[in-house]
Scaffold this active site. Structure first.
Site, PDB file in Angstrom:
ATOM      1  N   ASP A 161      -0.684   3.406   1.890  1.00 37.18           N
ATOM      2  CA  ASP A 161      -1.428   2.557   0.967  1.00 37.18           C
ATOM      3  C   ASP A 161      -2.004   3.429  -0.148  1.00 37.18           C
ATOM      4  O   ASP A 161      -2.613   4.467   0.124  1.00 37.18           O
ATOM      5  CB  ASP A 161      -2.574   1.841   1.692  1.00 37.18           C
ATOM      6  CG  ASP A 161      -2.067   0.873   2.749  1.00 37.18           C
ATOM      7  OD1 ASP A 161      -0.841   0.664   2.831  1.00 37.18           O
ATOM      8  OD2 ASP A 161      -2.901   0.332   3.492  1.00 37.18           O
ATOM      9  N   ASP A 171      -0.064 -13.159   6.659  1.00 36.42           N
ATOM     10  CA  ASP A 171      -1.179 -12.634   7.426  1.00 36.42           C
ATOM     11  C   ASP A 171      -1.839 -13.799   8.152  1.00 36.42           C
ATOM     12  O   ASP A 171      -2.164 -14.819   7.524  1.00 36.42           O
ATOM     13  CB  ASP A 171      -2.204 -11.966   6.508  1.00 36.42           C
ATOM     14  CG  ASP A 171      -1.579 -10.873   5.644  1.00 36.42           C
ATOM     15  OD1 ASP A 171      -0.673 -10.181   6.143  1.00 36.42           O
ATOM     16  OD2 ASP A 171      -1.997 -10.722   4.487  1.00 36.42           O
TER      17      ASP A 171
END
Length: 238
Positions: free
Chosen positions: A8, A130
């Protein structure tokens, strides 16, 4: 099973967020280019790269860095973060990225996502959903996990019969090192057989990877904190 080590990026630095919270970020002393090189040396073939600045801005921000990473690495890259338009997808693919990840648009603009699948091909697009498991039902959250879509995983996935890849994250497990939600992943594999599911969230040990039966898995925090050796993980997934 294909293992995708995750990286990330925020402000050009490697970070990890705890349960998606930007205010709860850990910064790692790693150069992104060097990190991908180490991934490749350990035997990985893919990497999952997230432009967190792009995710927050609603459009890809770290294009130059992503282009550099794609051009300088032997790995295949799957990139996420702020992808909202066909131009966003095209620019990333043209820069050498192999697959782009589309998240909240799957709920907010399913017709647009279907147009991505038609134009670029299902092999180049990964749907990302998600979920929070509520009373046994995986409910899809959007906008960085801040909004409840009011729709189940099964309802949203049904909108994309032509899709090939699904990155599935149990929000409650992400970054917590408590192990994946095996029951959810098994159920998803049974109910969505047309999708190659990427298990995301909670992987903390090699035994977690050995138990998974999904076509792919993403490992982030456990890798960066040294809980999992990547070369051993790649071998465990072979």
């Amino acid at each position: 099973m294909i293992l995708l080590p995750a990286m990330d990026l925020m402000g050009g630095k490697v970070v990890r967020l705890r349960q998606g919270r930007f205010e709860d970020a850990t910064v790692y002393p790693a150069d992104p280019v060097e990190a991908l090189r180490r991934f490749a040396e350990a035997g990985a073939e893919w990497a999952h790269v997230v432009d967190l600045d792009g995710a927050r801005a609603g459009e890809p921000v770290q294009h130059d860095l992503l282009r550099t990473l794609a051009a300088g690495s032997s790995l295949k890259l799957q990139v996420a973060g702020g992808i909202r338009t066909a131009d966003h997808v095209a620019v990333l693919l043209d820069s050498g990225v192999n697959r782009v990840v589309v998240g909240s648009l799957c709920v907010k603009q399913p017709d647009l996502v279907r147009s991505f699948l038609d134009r670029f091909g299902p092999s180049r697009i990964t749907l990302s959903l998600d979920v929070r498991v509520i009373d046994g039902t995986p409910m899809v959250a959007t906008h960085g996990w801040q909004q409840d879509s009011g729709r189940s995983l099964w309802d949203v996935a049904a909108d994309f019969p032509a899709a090939s890849h699904l990155l599935l994250t149990d929000i409650g497990r992400d970054g917590m090192l408590e192990g994946p939600n095996f029951a959810l992943l098994e159920q998803a594999s049974e109910r969505l057989p047309h999708l190659a599911i990427q298990a995301s969230g909670g992987v903390s040990a090699l035994d977690d990877l050995r138990r998974l039966r999904t076509p792919a898995a993403i490992v982030g925090r456990a890798l960066w904190e040294g809980r999992i050796d990547l070369a051993e993980a790649v071998s465990a997934c072979a």
